[in-house]
Scaffold this motif. Structure first.
Motif, short mmCIF file in Angstrom:
data_model
loop_
_atom_site.label_atom_id
_atom_site.label_comp_id
_atom_site.label_asym_id
_atom_site.label_seq_id
_atom_site.Cartn_x
_atom_site.Cartn_y
_atom_site.Cartn_z
N SER A 83 -0.94 -13.72 6.71
CA SER A 83 -1.48 -15.07 6.68
C SER A 83 -0.62 -16.03 7.49
O SER A 83 -1.15 -16.90 8.22
N GLU A 84 0.69 -15.88 7.39
CA GLU A 84 1.59 -16.75 8.15
C GLU A 84 1.49 -16.48 9.65
O GLU A 84 1.59 -17.41 10.46
N PHE A 85 1.29 -15.24 10.02
CA PHE A 85 1.09 -14.92 11.44
C PHE A 85 -0.20 -15.56 11.96
O PHE A 85 -0.23 -16.10 13.08
N ILE A 178 14.84 -6.91 16.33
CA ILE A 178 15.23 -6.49 14.98
C ILE A 178 15.69 -7.74 14.22
O ILE A 178 16.51 -8.51 14.73
N TYR A 179 15.17 -7.93 13.02
CA TYR A 179 15.41 -9.17 12.28
C TYR A 179 15.67 -8.86 10.80
O TYR A 179 14.94 -8.09 10.18
N LYS A 180 16.70 -9.49 10.27
CA LYS A 180 17.01 -9.34 8.85
C LYS A 180 17.25 -10.73 8.27
O LYS A 180 18.11 -11.48 8.75
N PHE A 181 16.48 -11.07 7.21
CA PHE A 181 16.59 -12.37 6.58
C PHE A 181 17.01 -12.18 5.11
O PHE A 181 16.59 -11.22 4.45
N ASN A 182 17.82 -13.11 4.62
CA ASN A 182 18.38 -12.99 3.27
C ASN A 182 17.99 -14.17 2.39
O ASN A 182 17.98 -15.32 2.84
N TYR A 183 17.68 -13.86 1.14
CA TYR A 183 17.55 -14.90 0.12
C TYR A 183 18.75 -14.77 -0.81
O TYR A 183 18.96 -13.72 -1.44
N VAL A 184 19.54 -15.83 -0.87
CA VAL A 184 20.73 -15.85 -1.73
C VAL A 184 20.45 -16.82 -2.87
O VAL A 184 20.08 -17.98 -2.64
N ALA A 224 10.58 -16.41 5.57
CA ALA A 224 11.15 -15.43 6.49
C ALA A 224 10.19 -15.11 7.63
O ALA A 224 10.60 -14.94 8.78
N THR A 225 8.89 -15.03 7.31
CA THR A 225 7.89 -14.76 8.35
C THR A 225 7.83 -15.89 9.36
O THR A 225 7.76 -15.66 10.58
N ASN A 226 7.87 -17.12 8.89
CA ASN A 226 7.86 -18.27 9.79
C ASN A 226 9.11 -18.30 10.66
O ASN A 226 9.05 -18.64 11.85
N GLN A 227 10.23 -17.92 10.07
CA GLN A 227 11.47 -17.86 10.84
C GLN A 227 11.41 -16.74 11.89
O GLN A 227 11.90 -16.90 12.99
N LEU A 228 10.78 -15.63 11.51
CA LEU A 228 10.60 -14.52 12.45
C LEU A 228 9.79 -14.98 13.66
O LEU A 228 10.17 -14.71 14.82
N MET A 232 11.17 -15.12 17.52
CA MET A 232 10.51 -14.35 18.57
C MET A 232 10.11 -15.22 19.75
O MET A 232 10.14 -14.79 20.90
N ARG A 233 9.76 -16.47 19.45
CA ARG A 233 9.25 -17.36 20.50
C ARG A 233 10.33 -18.19 21.18
O ARG A 233 10.03 -18.96 22.08
#
Length: 234
Positions: A83-85, A178-184, A224-228, A232-233
């Motif tokens: 949906s975010e894409f 390659i992307y790694k996102f964290n929730y702390v 995280a999807t929005n940040q991805l 990318m852009r």
């Protein structure tokens, strides 16, 4: 004098009745984790020339589960990502249809065939989603903001999450990102008061929870999807 004693006694009784006094309020904080971002120049150039690419979300086999509840939640998270894409202008292909196409050996070995038959430009592969990362500390901050330590915190768990993506350009069969996102948890602080010894009934009624809560997880995946997309852009 008697009036003063009565007021003091009243405050003491009120504090005792309410349990832990307000002065024992404590705050736990964890430091943010850096995300891991890698985008190849070829992907940046491709998206600059093709701002609305056709993509498909694939999921790693290790994300599959036999647990019905978890499987339903995973599907909801996948739908959230797609949906975010869509909101970002990407054209999203059907996951199940793509999997049927890619199971054909000719398509699997020939990316030109795969691109033509799937009409897809990029594969966004969700390689890891961990919602049960344990955070622990023996440090806390009191009401005055002073840092202190306590052994009480050593057995207290807070849960974070991580999500990882891999981007493949079908036309060139290139790992393009390659992307790694964290929730702390508790980055802005989680307040608590040291509880008195729980009763047997309280222990029986307490249900264990060993993962990030659903609403928080969904919001993290959406962010995280929005940040991805943004990375990318760039």
């Amino acid at each position: 004098m008697k009036k003063t004693l009565l007021i003091a006694l009243g405050i003491s009784l009120l504090t005792f009745a309410c349990g832990t006094p307000l002065s024992t309020m404590r705050t736990v904080k964890f430091s943010p984790k850096n995300d891991e971002i890698t985008t190849t120049p070829s992907l940046k150039q491709y998206l600059a020339n093709n701002p609305n690419p056709k993509i498909v979300l694939r999921t790693s086999s290790r994300l599959n589960t036999d647990n019905v509840t978890e499987k339903e939640q995973n599907n909801y998270l996948y739908n959230t990502i797609e949906s975010e894409f869509l909101k970002s202008g990407f054209i999203v292909r059907d996951r199940q249809l793509f999997e049927k196409i890619i199971t054909n050996t000719d398509n699997n070995n020939n990316y030109v065939n795969l691109k033509e038959k799937s009409d897809t430009d990029l594969i966004i592969e969700l390689t890891n989603l961990d919602r049960s990362i344990v955070y622990q500390t023996n440090k806390y901050y009191d009401n005055n903001g002073e840092e202190k330590t306590s052994s009480i915190l050593e057995n207290r768990n807070y849960y974070g999450a991580t999500i990882e993506f891999k981007v493949i350009m079908i036309n060139t069969n290139e790992f393009a990102g390659i992307y790694k996102f964290n929730y702390v948890p508790c980055v802005n602080g989680c307040e608590f008061r040291p509880a008195s010894r729980p009763t047997k009934r309280e222990l029986e009624e307490t249900k264990p929870y060993e993962a990030v809560e659903e609403d928080t997880l969904i919001e993290f995946v959406r962010s995280a999807t929005n940040q991805l997309v943004s990375e990318m852009r760039k």
